[in-house]
Scaffold this motif. Structure first.
Motif, PDB file in Angstrom:
ATOM      1  N   UNK A 101       0.850  -1.189   0.000  1.00  0.00           N
ATOM      2  CA  UNK A 101       0.000   0.000   0.000  1.00  0.00           C
ATOM      3  C   UNK A 101       0.886   1.240   0.000  1.00  0.00           C
ATOM      4  N   UNK A 102       0.542   2.198  -0.849  1.00  0.00           N
ATOM      5  CA  UNK A 102       1.280   3.461  -0.915  1.00  0.00           C
ATOM      6  C   UNK A 102       0.482   4.524  -0.185  1.00  0.00           C
ATOM      7  N   UNK A 103       1.103   5.146   0.814  1.00  0.00           N
ATOM      8  CA  UNK A 103       0.476   6.230   1.562  1.00  0.00           C
ATOM      9  C   UNK A 103       1.034   7.549   1.070  1.00  0.00           C
ATOM     10  N   UNK A 104       0.172   8.468   0.691  1.00  0.00           N
ATOM     11  CA  UNK A 104       0.572   9.817   0.316  1.00  0.00           C
ATOM     12  C   UNK A 104       0.164  10.732   1.456  1.00  0.00           C
ATOM     13  N   UNK A 105       1.124  11.469   1.995  1.00  0.00           N
ATOM     14  CA  UNK A 105       0.891  12.241   3.206  1.00  0.00           C
ATOM     15  C   UNK A 105       1.248  13.704   2.966  1.00  0.00           C
ATOM     16  N   UNK A 106       0.366  14.602   3.377  1.00  0.00           N
ATOM     17  CA  UNK A 106       0.630  16.032   3.331  1.00  0.00           C
ATOM     18  C   UNK A 106      -0.096  16.693   4.502  1.00  0.00           C
ATOM     19  N   UNK A 107       0.165  17.971   4.718  1.00  0.00           N
ATOM     20  CA  UNK A 107      -0.504  18.725   5.781  1.00  0.00           C
ATOM     21  C   UNK A 107      -1.053  20.012   5.187  1.00  0.00           C
ATOM     22  N   UNK A 108      -2.005  20.613   5.886  1.00  0.00           N
ATOM     23  CA  UNK A 108      -2.581  21.857   5.382  1.00  0.00           C
ATOM     24  C   UNK A 108      -2.218  23.060   6.244  1.00  0.00           C
ATOM     25  N   UNK A 109      -1.720  22.817   7.459  1.00  0.00           N
ATOM     26  CA  UNK A 109      -1.461  23.950   8.339  1.00  0.00           C
ATOM     27  C   UNK A 109       0.003  24.034   8.792  1.00  0.00           C
ATOM     28  N   UNK A 158       4.231  17.669   5.510  1.00  0.00           N
ATOM     29  CA  UNK A 158       4.673  19.050   5.395  1.00  0.00           C
ATOM     30  C   UNK A 158       3.722  19.804   4.466  1.00  0.00           C
ATOM     31  N   UNK A 159       3.274  21.007   4.875  1.00  0.00           N
ATOM     32  CA  UNK A 159       2.397  21.778   3.980  1.00  0.00           C
ATOM     33  C   UNK A 159       3.097  22.083   2.655  1.00  0.00           C
ATOM     34  N   UNK A 160       2.365  21.877   1.560  1.00  0.00           N
ATOM     35  CA  UNK A 160       2.918  22.159   0.250  1.00  0.00           C
ATOM     36  C   UNK A 160       3.815  21.076  -0.314  1.00  0.00           C
ATOM     37  N   UNK A 204       0.219   8.041  16.624  1.00  0.00           N
ATOM     38  CA  UNK A 204      -0.129   9.441  16.879  1.00  0.00           C
ATOM     39  C   UNK A 204       0.758  10.339  16.037  1.00  0.00           C
ATOM     40  N   UNK A 205       0.379  11.608  15.969  1.00  0.00           N
ATOM     41  CA  UNK A 205       1.252  12.594  15.364  1.00  0.00           C
ATOM     42  C   UNK A 205       2.461  12.714  16.284  1.00  0.00           C
ATOM     43  N   UNK A 206       3.658  12.586  15.720  1.00  0.00           N
ATOM     44  CA  UNK A 206       4.848  12.608  16.573  1.00  0.00           C
ATOM     45  C   UNK A 206       5.690  13.861  16.340  1.00  0.00           C
ATOM     46  N   UNK A 207       5.063  14.932  15.919  1.00  0.00           N
ATOM     47  CA  UNK A 207       5.735  16.218  15.726  1.00  0.00           C
ATOM     48  C   UNK A 207       5.047  17.222  16.642  1.00  0.00           C
ATOM     49  N   UNK A 208       5.811  18.092  17.279  1.00  0.00           N
ATOM     50  CA  UNK A 208       5.202  19.116  18.119  1.00  0.00           C
ATOM     51  C   UNK A 208       4.596  20.171  17.208  1.00  0.00           C
ATOM     52  N   UNK A 209       3.314  20.007  16.931  1.00  0.00           N
ATOM     53  CA  UNK A 209       2.667  20.799  15.886  1.00  0.00           C
ATOM     54  C   UNK A 209       1.703  21.847  16.424  1.00  0.00           C
TER      55      UNK A 209
END
Length: 176
Positions: free
Chosen positions: A95-103, A120-122, A140-145
């Motif tokens: 399975x291929x996961x495509x990951x991005x963020x908006x904020x 990462x956004x963009x 979980x999200x493992x970045x201090x976001x």
């Protein structure tokens, strides 16, 4: 001329066809193949069409969804880890996961699957995962976001490919 791979594939087609033909018809077919290059090309085209017609075309299945942490949990659910919409994936399938963020920068992490990828956004990042057994995997999200960083759980539910195709994909297509 033809390449070595095409010649080998042609020979495999002919061998397959000749083994399907029985007795004296087999000998007549071999003689006709040796004598006529036109018959050889025609037979190759017929066999290729017949064999390729039985191979189903694969189409990628994709879907997007929003997933939020459950506020009211029931007995048996994990506090701060359970979500309203799980990511459901088939087992024994690449399975291929495509990951991005908006904020802001996030990090999609499910340690029991060996996956941790930054969102990462963009930017569009990808990760490949192959789940060997059915089950539920938490991350979980493992970045201090930001302020709600600790409230971004990820739940991956792995089910058999047959169950995924028959039940889950139909449900997703009905919802779209």
């Amino acid at each position: 001329g033809i390449s070595t791979g095409e010649a080998r594939q042609t020979a495999e087609y002919f061998a397959l066809y000749i083994t399907m033909v029985e007795g004296s018809a087999r000998e007549a077919l071999k003689a006709q193949l040796k004598q006529s290059p036109d018959f050889k090309a025609e037979l190759k085209d017929r066999l290729k069409t017949a064999l390729m017609g039985k191979v189903p075309k694969s189409t990628p299945i994709q879907y997007n969804f929003d997933s939020y942490m459950l506020q009211d949990i029931e007995p048996g659910q994990l506090r701060v880890l359970e979500v309203d919409e799980r990511l459901v994936l088939p087992t024994n399938t690449l399975v291929r996961l495509l990951v991005t963020a908006s904020d802001v920068i996030h990090s999609f992490a499910v340690p029991s699957l060996g996956v941790k990828i930054d969102a990462v956004p963009g930017r569009l990042n990808q990760a490949w995962v192959n789940i060997n057994r059915p089950g539920v995997f938490y991350g979980q999200c493992s970045e201090l976001c930001g302020a709600n960083h600790s409230f971004m759980p990820i739940v991956v539910e792995a089910i058999t490919p047959r169950q995924w195709l028959t039940d889950y994909v139909k449900k997703v297509q009905e919802d779209m």
